[in-house]
Design an enzyme around this catalytic site. Structure first.
Site, PDB file in Angstrom:
ATOM      1  N   LEU A  12       0.824  -1.200   0.000  1.00  0.00           N
ATOM      2  CA  LEU A  12       0.000   0.000   0.000  1.00  0.00           C
ATOM      3  C   LEU A  12       0.865   1.260   0.000  1.00  0.00           C
ATOM      4  O   LEU A  12       0.545   2.243  -0.675  1.00  0.00           O
ATOM      5  CB  LEU A  12      -0.955   0.000   1.192  1.00  0.00           C
ATOM      6  N   ASP A  49      13.125   1.981  12.708  1.00  0.00           N
ATOM      7  CA  ASP A  49      12.407   0.874  13.335  1.00  0.00           C
ATOM      8  C   ASP A  49      11.303   1.448  14.221  1.00  0.00           C
ATOM      9  O   ASP A  49      11.583   2.192  15.168  1.00  0.00           O
ATOM     10  CB  ASP A  49      13.390   0.047  14.171  1.00  0.00           C
ATOM     11  N   PHE A  69       1.491   3.807   8.097  1.00  0.00           N
ATOM     12  CA  PHE A  69       1.096   2.539   7.490  1.00  0.00           C
ATOM     13  C   PHE A  69       2.070   1.410   7.850  1.00  0.00           C
ATOM     14  O   PHE A  69       1.904   0.293   7.381  1.00  0.00           O
ATOM     15  CB  PHE A  69       1.021   2.679   5.963  1.00  0.00           C
ATOM     16  N   TYR A 134      -3.620  -9.146  15.825  1.00  0.00           N
ATOM     17  CA  TYR A 134      -3.439  -8.089  14.842  1.00  0.00           C
ATOM     18  C   TYR A 134      -4.578  -7.073  14.952  1.00  0.00           C
ATOM     19  O   TYR A 134      -4.357  -5.857  14.980  1.00  0.00           O
ATOM     20  CB  TYR A 134      -3.390  -8.693  13.438  1.00  0.00           C
ATOM     21  N   SER A 163     -10.300  -4.584   2.337  1.00  0.00           N
ATOM     22  CA  SER A 163      -9.453  -5.431   1.486  1.00  0.00           C
ATOM     23  C   SER A 163      -8.886  -4.596   0.346  1.00  0.00           C
ATOM     24  O   SER A 163      -9.521  -4.477  -0.700  1.00  0.00           O
ATOM     25  CB  SER A 163     -10.262  -6.602   0.897  1.00  0.00           C
TER      26      SER A 163
END
Length: 277
Positions: A12, A49, A69, A134, A163
């Site tokens: 993405l 990180d 993201f 998650y 999705s």
């Protein structure tokens, strides 16, 4: 305006980099990858990180907004997700507050509410109902964003993406978010003058959409694409319907079916069509 994009090496992120350069004077793209290929005009790359606060604090210096993201983008053991997904979200918000950023635009997920039955057409105000660790991380970040808005005045828009990938299953006829609509969604999250704390579903204008974005209409997101164009092909070759299968009956799809800590993506067909610079 200076924008920071985390997760720039992801699929993405690869579609967001170039459009973001047109929305700002300076784009700083970041990930843990060694490099992300050719950079666009106005873009620089900084390796960082998410789990290391000092690196994220330095990354956000001088920025106006961060488009967050970056994450492990699958279900995994809690210990695997703890650093990048949980601690990483805290690090982004805390650094954004310290540097007085205007806004965090966050890639949340349908998995924050993935255990709701698909027959329930859920809105943006339903209580959290995560389907995995998650999804739990997405709930954490949404609550974090609300708290930082109410306690510290830091705005955030949480994009509950359904999705955003090629349509390869009957479920995706309702959940598809096209890349063009993704770009519009992120653009509206950035250019809407005031947002406070906002949640909006990341989904295209699908006839079979299982969610309701009406309460987020003030963001001006008006998707253009519709997965119905794929329906004949997908339904002709799709899996047999099974009303006892959580993967078919819950908003979270396969993530609602797997055991905690086990990959949800392994049960799906995701085409890696990331944009090459």
């Amino acid at each position: 305006m200076k924008i920071v994009l985390t997760g720039a090496a992801g699929r993405l992120g690869s579609y967001l980099r170039e459009p973001l350069t047109r929305l700002c004077d300076e784009l700083v793209s970041s990930d843990i990858a060694e490099e992300i290929g050719k950079l666009y005009e106005g873009e620089t790359y900084v390796r960082a990180d998410l789990a290391q606060y000092d690196q994220i604090h330095a990354l956000l210096a001088g920025a106006d907004m961060v488009v967050h993201f970056g994450a492990v983008v699958d279900e995994a053991p809690f210990e695997t997700l703890l650093g990048p997904n949980f601690v990483g979200a805290y690090n982004v918000w805390e650094a954004a507050h310290h540097h007085k950023l205007r806004r965090v635009v966050y890639a949340s997920s349908i998995h924050a509410v993935g255990m709701y039955p698909r027959r329930e057409h859920i809105g943006t105000d339903v209580p959290h109902r995560p389907d995995t660790f998650y999804g739990l991380a997405k709930c954490f970040a949404e609550d974090l964003g609300r708290m930082y808005w109410e306690k510290r005045g830091l705005e955030s828009v949480h994009l509950r993406i359904l999705s955003c990938a090629q349509v390869t299953s009957p479920r995706a006829l309702g959940t598809w978010l096209s890349y063009d609509d993704l770009i519009q969604l992120v653009t509206r999250a950035i250019d809407t003058p005031t947002v406070g704390f906002s949640i909006v579903y990341g989904v295209s204008d699908n006839d079979r959409s299982p969610v309701d974005n009406s309460a987020a209409a003030y963001l001006g997101y008006r998707p253009k694409d519709n997965a119905e164009q794929f329906a004949d092909t997908i339904l002709a070759s799709g899996e047999p319907s099974d009303p006892t299968d959580p993967a078919q009956m819950c908003h979270g799809g396969p993530f609602a079916k797997v055991d905690l800590g086990e990959s949800g993506l392994a049960q799906m067909t995701i085409v890696d069509d990331r944009k090459m610079g």
